[in-house]
Design an enzyme around this catalytic site. Structure first.
Site, short mmCIF file in Angstrom:
data_model
loop_
_atom_site.label_atom_id
_atom_site.label_comp_id
_atom_site.label_asym_id
_atom_site.label_seq_id
_atom_site.Cartn_x
_atom_site.Cartn_y
_atom_site.Cartn_z
N CYS A 1 0.83 -1.20 0.00
CA CYS A 1 0.00 0.00 0.00
C CYS A 1 0.86 1.25 0.00
CB CYS A 1 -0.91 0.02 1.23
SG CYS A 1 -1.90 -1.48 1.42
N ARG B 1 1.54 1.37 -5.94
CA ARG B 1 1.61 0.46 -4.79
C ARG B 1 0.23 -0.07 -4.42
NH1 ARG B 1 6.33 0.52 -1.75
NH2 ARG B 1 5.16 -0.31 0.01
N TRP C 1 -3.78 -1.73 -1.83
CA TRP C 1 -3.88 -2.96 -2.61
C TRP C 1 -3.95 -4.10 -1.62
CZ3 TRP C 1 -0.42 -7.24 -3.29
CH2 TRP C 1 -0.83 -8.14 -4.28
N ASN D 1 0.32 -0.75 6.21
CA ASN D 1 0.79 -1.60 5.13
C ASN D 1 1.32 -2.86 5.78
OD1 ASN D 1 1.89 -2.76 2.84
ND2 ASN D 1 3.63 -1.36 2.73
N GLY D 2 0.73 -4.02 5.49
CA GLY D 2 1.21 -5.25 6.08
C GLY D 2 0.08 -6.18 6.49
N GLU E 1 11.08 -14.17 -19.01
CA GLU E 1 10.77 -12.76 -18.74
C GLU E 1 9.82 -12.19 -19.77
OE1 GLU E 1 10.82 -8.91 -17.02
OE2 GLU E 1 11.08 -10.95 -16.27
N LYS F 1 6.16 -10.63 -18.87
CA LYS F 1 5.73 -9.28 -19.22
C LYS F 1 4.39 -9.31 -19.94
CE LYS F 1 8.51 -6.97 -17.20
NZ LYS F 1 8.35 -8.04 -16.25
N GLU G 1 1.55 -10.31 -17.51
CA GLU G 1 1.34 -9.29 -16.48
C GLU G 1 0.44 -8.17 -16.97
OE1 GLU G 1 4.98 -8.60 -13.44
OE2 GLU G 1 5.47 -8.27 -15.53
N HIS H 1 9.40 -32.59 -25.89
CA HIS H 1 9.01 -33.38 -24.73
C HIS H 1 7.64 -32.99 -24.19
CE1 HIS H 1 12.93 -35.28 -24.59
NE2 HIS H 1 13.48 -34.08 -24.69
N LYS I 1 3.59 -3.26 -7.08
CA LYS I 1 4.99 -3.10 -7.46
C LYS I 1 5.91 -4.07 -6.74
CE LYS I 1 8.31 -1.39 -9.77
NZ LYS I 1 8.42 -1.83 -11.15
#
Length: 649
Positions: free
Chosen positions: A25, A50, A98, A124-125, A515, A519, A522, A538, A644
């Site tokens: 947050c 955030r 968030w 936050n937590g 990566e 991206k 996301e 395979h 983030k």
């Protein structure tokens, strides 16, 4: 005081209702001579990456005492509420949220109040024992109106203030906060204000990050640097167990036992304009285009272009320990984990030192092997990722020295490490990491070369050649951005409606395939997988048909026999895909006409040595993901369900 007995029994009997828990947050608080509302809103706007499920602000010191406004959804909704119902006060605190659990409602938004309505808390937590605490407080007569764990913190502080007053020994707000946080189990960074304690803000940290800004007669608290960087570059980074009391007269720092402590003032060198879009449509696009500078800034002052020698000055590990090391243990999360996989190839190739790479979230659950001969390497953009901090402490507990690759000076992981390599990427606002990743790869290459020089596995001529090649990378990234942006936008028009993507790479390029897939998923919400090219036969070949776009990293270094062999095998994999009607998009080296005959589309990048190619070849993958997401109408900078960094486990 809150009675703590019977808590275990209460927890067993409590029904398993899901409550909101805040994991990532934005917090901004202000005390000084200005109107606090614009200051706090400006800070929250810069911290909205955030969290953006809901937002709220509380101010005190005005004609109406403590006033509160909150709204579900993004910050613009709160701004509309404030336009219709303005706030007036002299100090205040705000929050953008968030959450992993709990509905994004006005009721669950921060700040949260106590029973009196004269005290508020932002958080936050996670408070892991909140159900037990809530029951104990309810027995005392406290009434709760939300589904959050945060609300109990406000009531805990109220309980401490009330108990002390009833005993005829009134205590200041900071002492009540100090007593309250001793009851909390979990991770938290909190901000507190009360209308009964004028011009006073309290901040406390145990886990998630918290910073205190020092201005001229004005002081700030925030959960991240960009939230207050426009007002001051002088900051305290609070450590676990720190509490700060802010008034217009200054800042007092203590631990949770009330002992005075000192923290070094950190002077942040980021230019505040770096946190603005600078004319770009999205922060992510701006940050993609900043990658050349990020690589250059991470390199400069760390290498000699006369001798090729690498200098890593922020080390408390003697060179003899690097020479005697038997292993490197890398722990990281998400994109940083992909960087660690690339770093494994770099370190093993140059320094001939074995490397293991772990997800930080899994590291301490496998009884890992580490000792005084091993070196732990933590990679993190924020330096505050909870899983990575936990892995660092596990590595250190087993007797290993730890190094940190981090983008934030003074962050927790850097403070606890025996050495740090700061990436100097500047603030990264977009949730999907771009420039922080390429800066991490640069730092890893420098570390690999440094280790190789200490261990005598490269000579002076090879070192100088590699340093010279690294110095050319920023300009090559500039060329990629100039020549590849339009082709990637054109590819997005063709493939933006695809439901699945496959990304393939071999060797050091396989992490870049991972990566690239990350991206895309996301920010565009398209299912995408990264896969080792040689493993296609395979199983994954069964997925290929005419509707599946397959992105293949088909670069090569003609001066490297292993790279040439890898390239030839990759061409065979491409033929496997085209034989099954898959649509192939290749990333290849300029001038490679052979591959153009085999695939549907080619995006070309400049030549570079094998170990430096990943820094460049990820750039078109970022551009492709960005343009696809834009065409699909996705929120590029703030993708759903993500934040983030994750500052609790």
């Amino acid at each position: 005081m809150v009675p703590m007995r019977r808590c275990a029994i209460i927890a067993q009997k409590t029904n398993a209702r899901t409550y909101n828990r805040e994991t990532m947050c934005g917090i901004v608080g202000y005390v000084g001579s200005k109107d606090p509302v614009p200051v706090i809103l400006e800070g929250l706007r810069r911290l909205e990456y955030r969290g953006y499920d809901s937002a709220g602000i509380a101010v005190a010191g005005g004609p109406n005492g403590l006033e509160l406004r909150r709204a579900p959804g993004k910050l613009k909704n709160l701004e509309e509420v404030l336009r219709q119902q303005p706030l007036h006060g002299t100090y205040g605190i705000g929050h953008t949220r968030w959450a992993t659990h709990g509905r994004p409602t006005e009721e669950n938004a921060h700040p949260h109040r106590d029973c009196s309505g004269r005290l508020v808390v932002v958080h936050n937590g996670i408070v892991e024992n909140y159900l037990q605490l809530k029951h104990s407080l309810a027995v005392q007569g406290h009434k709760f109106v939300t589904e959050t764990d945060t609300e109990i913190i406000a009531h805990l502080i109220e309980s401490e203030l009330t108990a002390a007053k009833e005993n005829g020994n009134a205590i200041p707000l900071e002492e009540a906060v100090r007593r309250a946080v001793r009851h909390l189990t979990g991770a938290f960074a909190i901000g507190v204000l009360s209308a009964d304690f004028p011009q006073t803000l309290i901040a406390a940290r145990s886990g998630p990050p918290a910073v205190v800004g020092l201005g001229d007669g004005e002081y700030f608290i925030a959960s991240d640097v960009p939230g207050i960087l426009h007002h001051t570059r002088k900051l305290y980074f609070l450590a676990d167990g720190d509490m700060a009391v802010l008034t217009p007269e200054g800042v007092t720092l203590t631990d949770f036992d009330g002992n005075a402590i000192e923290r070094k003032v950190q002077n942040i060198l980021w230019d505040p304009i770096q946190a603005e879009k600078g004319g770009y449509k999205h922060f992510m696009l701006k940050e993609i285009f900043e990658q050349g500078r990020a690589v250059r800034d991470t390199t400069l002052s760390r290498v000699s272009f006369d001798t090729g020698k690498v200098f890593l000055d922020e080390m408390q590990i003697p060179e003899a320990e690097f020479r005697a090391a038997t292993k490197i243990n890398i722990a990281a999360c998400g994109t940083s984990w992909h960087a660690g996989l690339v770093g494994k190839y770099m370190i093993e190739r140059l320094a001939r030192l074995p490397v293991e790479v772990d997800y930080a979230s899994e590291y301490r659950y496998r009884d890992p092997i580490a000792d005084s001969k091993a070196i732990g390497l933590l990679i993190t953009q924020s330096g505050e990722t909870a899983d990575t901090i936990a892995a660092q402490r596990e590595i250190a507990a087993k007797g290993s020295r730890t190094l940190a690759i981090c983008n934030v000076v003074g962050a927790m992981i850097a403070r606890e490490a025996n050495g740090s390599i700061y990436t100097h990427a500047g603030p990264e606002i977009g949730v999907a990491s771009t420039k922080a990743f390429t800066a991490q790869l640069t730092a890893l290459f420098l570390l690999a070369l440094y280790l190789a020089q200490q261990r005598g596995t490269v000579d002076a001529a090879e070192s100088l050649a590699l340093v010279e090649e690294l110095a050319r990378v920023p300009n090559k990234i500039r060329d990629i951005l100039r020549h590849c942006n339009a082709p990637c936008e054109a590819l997005a028009k063709i493939y933006s409606n695809a439901s699945d993507f496959l990304f393939l790479g071999r060797g050091i390029h396989y992490p870049i395939a991972l990566e690239g897939a990350l991206k895309l998923k996301e920010i565009s919400y398209i299912h995408a997988e990264g896969y080792p090219a040689g493993e296609m036969k395979h199983g994954p070949n069964a997925l290929i048909d005419e509707s599946l776009p397959v992105v293949v990293l088909a670069t090569k270094d003609n001066n490297d026999p292993t790279s040439k062999l890898r390239y030839e095998k990759t061409l065979s994999n491409i033929q496997e895909v085209t034989a099954r009607s898959g649509q192939v998009i290749a990333v290849a080296i300029e001038g490679d006409q052979e591959i153009a005959q085999l695939v549907n589309h080619v995006v070309y990048i400049p030549h570079a040595p094998e170990l430096l190619l990943p820094i460049m070849e990820v750039v078109p993958l970022q551009l492709l993901a960005y343009h696809i997401a834009v065409r699909r109408g996705c929120d590029v900078d703030q993708p759903r369900n993500l934040a983030k960094s994750v500052t609790v486990e």
